[in-house]
Design a protein around this motif. Structure first.
Motif, PDB file in Angstrom:
ATOM      1  N   PRO A   1       0.815  -1.225   0.000  1.00 52.00           N
ATOM      2  CA  PRO A   1       0.000   0.000   0.000  1.00 52.00           C
ATOM      3  C   PRO A   1       0.851   1.280   0.000  1.00 52.00           C
ATOM      4  O   PRO A   1       0.526   2.235  -0.698  1.00 52.00           O
ATOM      5  CB  PRO A   1      -0.824  -0.117   1.280  1.00 52.00           C
ATOM      6  CG  PRO A   1      -0.956  -1.590   1.496  1.00 52.00           C
ATOM      7  CD  PRO A   1       0.356  -2.167   1.034  1.00 52.00           C
ATOM      8  N   ASP A   2       1.948   1.272   0.759  1.00 48.83           N
ATOM      9  CA  ASP A   2       2.824   2.455   0.763  1.00 48.83           C
ATOM     10  C   ASP A   2       3.460   2.679  -0.606  1.00 48.83           C
ATOM     11  O   ASP A   2       3.583   3.817  -1.069  1.00 48.83           O
ATOM     12  CB  ASP A   2       3.916   2.316   1.831  1.00 48.83           C
ATOM     13  CG  ASP A   2       3.382   2.533   3.234  1.00 48.83           C
ATOM     14  OD1 ASP A   2       2.317   3.186   3.371  1.00 48.83           O
ATOM     15  OD2 ASP A   2       4.029   2.059   4.191  1.00 48.83           O
TER      16      ASP A   2
ATOM     17  N   ARG B   1       0.862   4.149  -2.879  1.00 55.76           N
ATOM     18  CA  ARG B   1       0.659   5.584  -2.596  1.00 55.76           C
ATOM     19  C   ARG B   1       1.801   6.414  -3.186  1.00 55.76           C
ATOM     20  O   ARG B   1       1.568   7.466  -3.783  1.00 55.76           O
ATOM     21  CB  ARG B   1       0.545   5.815  -1.093  1.00 55.76           C
ATOM     22  CG  ARG B   1      -0.825   5.502  -0.528  1.00 55.76           C
ATOM     23  CD  ARG B   1      -0.954   5.986   0.903  1.00 55.76           C
ATOM     24  NE  ARG B   1      -0.335   5.059   1.848  1.00 55.76           N
ATOM     25  CZ  ARG B   1      -0.916   3.964   2.321  1.00 55.76           C
ATOM     26  NH1 ARG B   1      -2.135   3.649   1.938  1.00 55.76           N
ATOM     27  NH2 ARG B   1      -0.284   3.177   3.165  1.00 55.76           N
ATOM     28  N   THR B   2       3.017   5.909  -3.035  1.00 51.91           N
ATOM     29  CA  THR B   2       4.179   6.614  -3.585  1.00 51.91           C
ATOM     30  C   THR B   2       4.092   6.683  -5.108  1.00 51.91           C
ATOM     31  O   THR B   2       4.332   7.735  -5.711  1.00 51.91           O
ATOM     32  CB  THR B   2       5.485   5.920  -3.159  1.00 51.91           C
ATOM     33  OG1 THR B   2       5.556   5.905  -1.729  1.00 51.91           O
ATOM     34  CG2 THR B   2       6.696   6.623  -3.718  1.00 51.91           C
TER      35      THR B   2
ATOM     36  N   GLY C   1       1.361   6.476  -6.937  1.00 53.06           N
ATOM     37  CA  GLY C   1       0.265   7.389  -7.278  1.00 53.06           C
ATOM     38  C   GLY C   1       0.677   8.843  -7.148  1.00 53.06           C
ATOM     39  O   GLY C   1       0.397   9.665  -8.034  1.00 53.06           O
ATOM     40  N   ALA C   2       1.370   9.182  -6.066  1.00 53.48           N
ATOM     41  CA  ALA C   2       1.821  10.565  -5.864  1.00 53.48           C
ATOM     42  C   ALA C   2       2.811  10.979  -6.944  1.00 53.48           C
ATOM     43  O   ALA C   2       2.757  12.102  -7.455  1.00 53.48           O
ATOM     44  CB  ALA C   2       2.447  10.713  -4.481  1.00 53.48           C
TER      45      ALA C   2
END
Length: 64
Positions: A12-13, A16-17, A19-20
């Motif tokens: 998940p991290d 998120r990275t 996606g950012a």
């Protein structure tokens, strides 16, 4: 060209990275596109002014 990551294997991290990073990259490309489009509009406007001046101003004499 960068290989596409296997999204199923990312944590998940990491997702998120990723996606950012993708959002930031798209925003930067959008800003660059907006700058280029603005410059294009400015140049078109300047060309229109110069063309108008050429039609209304008499030609300059050519000196030999």
């Amino acid at each position: 060209m960068n290989r596409l990551p296997n999204l199923q294997s990312l944590s998940p991290d990491q997702l998120r990275t990723l996606g950012a990073t993708l959002i930031r990259d798209v925003q930067q490309e959008d800003e660059q596109l907006q700058r280029v489009e603005l410059e294009n509009r400015q140049l078109k406007h300047e060309m229109a002014i110069l063309k108008r001046q050429c039609k209304t101003d008499p030609p300059l004499p050519i000196e030999n």
